[in-house]
Design an enzyme around this catalytic site. Structure first.
Site, mmCIF file in Angstrom:
data_model
loop_
_atom_site.group_PDB
_atom_site.id
_atom_site.type_symbol
_atom_site.label_atom_id
_atom_site.label_comp_id
_atom_site.label_asym_id
_atom_site.label_seq_id
_atom_site.Cartn_x
_atom_site.Cartn_y
_atom_site.Cartn_z
ATOM 1 N N ASN A 38 -40.083 42.978 33.840
ATOM 2 C CA ASN A 38 -39.976 41.651 33.216
ATOM 3 C C ASN A 38 -38.531 41.208 33.410
ATOM 4 O O ASN A 38 -37.637 41.665 32.701
ATOM 5 C CB ASN A 38 -40.327 41.763 31.717
ATOM 6 C CG ASN A 38 -40.047 40.468 30.972
ATOM 7 O OD1 ASN A 38 -39.910 39.406 31.578
ATOM 8 N ND2 ASN A 38 -39.945 40.553 29.654
ATOM 9 N N TRP A 39 -38.346 40.347 34.398
ATOM 10 C CA TRP A 39 -36.975 39.957 34.747
ATOM 11 C C TRP A 39 -36.335 39.047 33.712
ATOM 12 O O TRP A 39 -35.126 38.829 33.739
ATOM 13 C CB TRP A 39 -36.974 39.222 36.094
ATOM 14 C CG TRP A 39 -37.271 40.068 37.289
ATOM 15 C CD1 TRP A 39 -37.638 41.400 37.308
ATOM 16 C CD2 TRP A 39 -37.220 39.639 38.658
ATOM 17 N NE1 TRP A 39 -37.831 41.808 38.609
ATOM 18 C CE2 TRP A 39 -37.576 40.750 39.455
ATOM 19 C CE3 TRP A 39 -36.927 38.430 39.280
ATOM 20 C CZ2 TRP A 39 -37.625 40.681 40.848
ATOM 21 C CZ3 TRP A 39 -36.977 38.355 40.663
ATOM 22 C CH2 TRP A 39 -37.318 39.476 41.440
ATOM 23 N N LYS A 40 -37.144 38.452 32.832
ATOM 24 C CA LYS A 40 -36.635 37.470 31.871
ATOM 25 C C LYS A 40 -35.918 36.339 32.630
ATOM 26 O O LYS A 40 -36.306 36.039 33.762
ATOM 27 C CB LYS A 40 -35.743 38.147 30.832
ATOM 28 C CG LYS A 40 -36.439 39.380 30.247
ATOM 29 C CD LYS A 40 -35.759 39.961 29.056
ATOM 30 C CE LYS A 40 -36.581 41.156 28.570
ATOM 31 N NZ LYS A 40 -36.096 41.700 27.317
ATOM 32 N N HIS A 64 -44.452 37.525 24.570
ATOM 33 C CA HIS A 64 -43.268 38.377 24.477
ATOM 34 C C HIS A 64 -42.496 38.049 23.193
ATOM 35 O O HIS A 64 -42.447 36.884 22.778
ATOM 36 C CB HIS A 64 -42.374 38.158 25.702
ATOM 37 C CG HIS A 64 -41.296 39.176 25.803
ATOM 38 N ND1 HIS A 64 -40.136 39.071 25.070
ATOM 39 C CD2 HIS A 64 -41.209 40.335 26.492
ATOM 40 C CE1 HIS A 64 -39.380 40.130 25.328
ATOM 41 N NE2 HIS A 64 -40.006 40.915 26.189
ATOM 42 N N GLU A 83 -39.483 37.641 22.623
ATOM 43 C CA GLU A 83 -38.458 36.594 22.777
ATOM 44 C C GLU A 83 -39.093 35.205 22.709
ATOM 45 O O GLU A 83 -38.491 34.268 22.178
ATOM 46 C CB GLU A 83 -37.705 36.796 24.100
ATOM 47 C CG GLU A 83 -36.753 37.989 24.005
ATOM 48 C CD GLU A 83 -36.535 38.729 25.313
ATOM 49 O OE1 GLU A 83 -36.830 38.178 26.390
ATOM 50 O OE2 GLU A 83 -36.073 39.891 25.241
ATOM 51 N N GLU A 96 -44.385 46.661 22.363
ATOM 52 C CA GLU A 96 -42.935 46.522 22.472
ATOM 53 C C GLU A 96 -42.326 46.379 21.082
ATOM 54 O O GLU A 96 -42.290 45.262 20.526
ATOM 55 C CB GLU A 96 -42.588 45.279 23.302
ATOM 56 C CG GLU A 96 -43.074 45.359 24.729
ATOM 57 C CD GLU A 96 -42.195 44.560 25.666
ATOM 58 O OE1 GLU A 96 -41.743 45.127 26.658
ATOM 59 O OE2 GLU A 96 -41.918 43.376 25.382
ATOM 60 N N GLY A 140 -34.044 45.535 24.671
ATOM 61 C CA GLY A 140 -32.699 45.161 25.085
ATOM 62 C C GLY A 140 -31.601 45.755 24.221
ATOM 63 O O GLY A 140 -30.447 45.356 24.316
ATOM 64 N N SER A 159 -36.358 49.132 26.197
ATOM 65 C CA SER A 159 -35.330 50.040 26.704
ATOM 66 C C SER A 159 -35.892 51.230 27.482
ATOM 67 O O SER A 159 -35.319 52.311 27.476
ATOM 68 C CB SER A 159 -34.412 50.504 25.567
ATOM 69 O OG SER A 159 -33.777 49.380 24.966
ATOM 70 N N GLY A 161 -37.598 45.607 31.060
ATOM 71 C CA GLY A 161 -36.680 44.478 31.182
ATOM 72 C C GLY A 161 -35.456 44.863 31.994
ATOM 73 O O GLY A 161 -35.466 44.846 33.229
ATOM 74 N N GLY A 162 -34.377 45.229 31.300
ATOM 75 C CA GLY A 162 -33.092 45.514 31.940
ATOM 76 C C GLY A 162 -33.177 46.401 33.174
ATOM 77 O O GLY A 162 -32.607 46.077 34.225
HETATM 78 P P1 PGA Z 1 -35.833 46.002 27.910
HETATM 79 O O1 PGA Z 1 -36.898 44.805 27.770
HETATM 80 O O2 PGA Z 1 -36.445 47.001 28.843
HETATM 81 O O3 PGA Z 1 -34.606 45.346 28.465
HETATM 82 O O4 PGA Z 1 -35.641 46.544 26.546
HETATM 83 C C1 PGA Z 1 -38.263 45.075 27.697
HETATM 84 C C2 PGA Z 1 -39.006 43.778 27.530
HETATM 85 O O5 PGA Z 1 -38.505 42.906 26.831
HETATM 86 O O6 PGA Z 1 -40.104 43.586 28.093
#
Ligand code: PGA
Length: 255
Positions: A13-15, A99, A101, A171, A177, A217, A238-239
């Protein structure tokens, strides 16, 4: 229930990261690192504007392209939104829905998550539906209730057949993050609860086949342990999905 019966799905998930030019170069590099690794499905969920560049580079490869949101109406006066059919026409196969966010910053609710999921499934997309508790909810001891409720509301009016195209991403909001990963036991415990709730609604066979990812994470160092857990069938990353090396190690861990 053994995870060996289910094929893991590793989704990045590149956001809001990577311009189309950066995305193009990145997926070329990523493809070189993961090609030939056939033990899991690999997906990159990219910003909408990156979709044409990314689908072009990945066309004919085993890496599938996903979006990060979809509107629930087919078309109309919804400035700034993108419909499921537009995504399908652009070569998208997956879409992240709900998500945390989006729930936190963009007014996403359990109801809109359900509407978006139905629209995605109707268009033939695979929906990656995100659920998870906040730190406050975990500390109050209501994780199971919160996650079960989010799940049940997300799946209203979705039938057993459609569940083949639903992935649930567990999640925990406090782990996204933050560098704080849920322990593999904590993550598996909630994924098992999710599977149980799916079983209560759809029966054992659907529950056994359901793909449940962990996200929060996940990285090159902890992926193997998380993915080895019996109820964790992949990751939403994500990251670490923004680094080809790290993402490739996570793909290895899922083989
Ligand atoms: P993260 O994000 O791996 O950076 O914690 C995961 C996500 O939000 O899907």
């Amino acid at each position: 229930m053994s995870s060996k019966k289910r094929r893991p799905v590793i989704a990045g998930n590149w956001k809001m990261n990577m311009t189309p030019s950066e995305a193009k170069a990145f997926v070329s590099e990523l493809y070189e690192k993961v090609k030939g690794k056939r033990g899991c499905d690999i997906v990159v969920c990219v910003p909408a504007i990156d979709i044409p560049a990314v689908t072009k580079v990945l066309s004919g490869t085993s890496i599938k392209v996903g979006a990060q949101n979809v509107h629930f109406k087919a078309s109309g006066a919804y400035t700034g939104e993108i419909s499921a059919n537009m995504l399908v026409d652009a070569g998208v196969k997956y879409v992240v829905i709900g998500h945390s966010e989006r729930r936190q910053y963009f007014g996403e609710t359990d109801e809109t998550v359900n509407l978006r999921t139905k629209a995605a499934l109707d268009a033939g997309l695979c929906a990656i539906v995100c659920i998870g508790e906040t730190l406050d909810e975990r500390e109050k001891g209501i994780t199971s209730e919160v996650v079960s409720r989010q799940l049940k509301l997300a799946l209203i009016d979705i039938d057993a057949e459609q569940m083949k195209n639903v992935i649930i991403a567990y999640e925990p909001v406090w782990a996204i993050g933050t560098g704080k990963t849920a322990t593999s036991e904590q993550a598996n415990e909630v994924c098992a609860i999710i599977r149980k709730v799916i079983g209560e609604k759809y029966g054992k066979a659907v529950a056994k086949a359901a793909i449940i990812q962990y996200g929060g994470s996940m990285n090159a160092a902890n992926a193997a342990e998380l993915l080895a857990m019996p109820d964790i069938d992949g990751g939403l990353i994500g990251g670490a999905s923004l680094k080809a090396d790290a993402f490739s190690v996570i793909v290895d861990a899922a083989q």
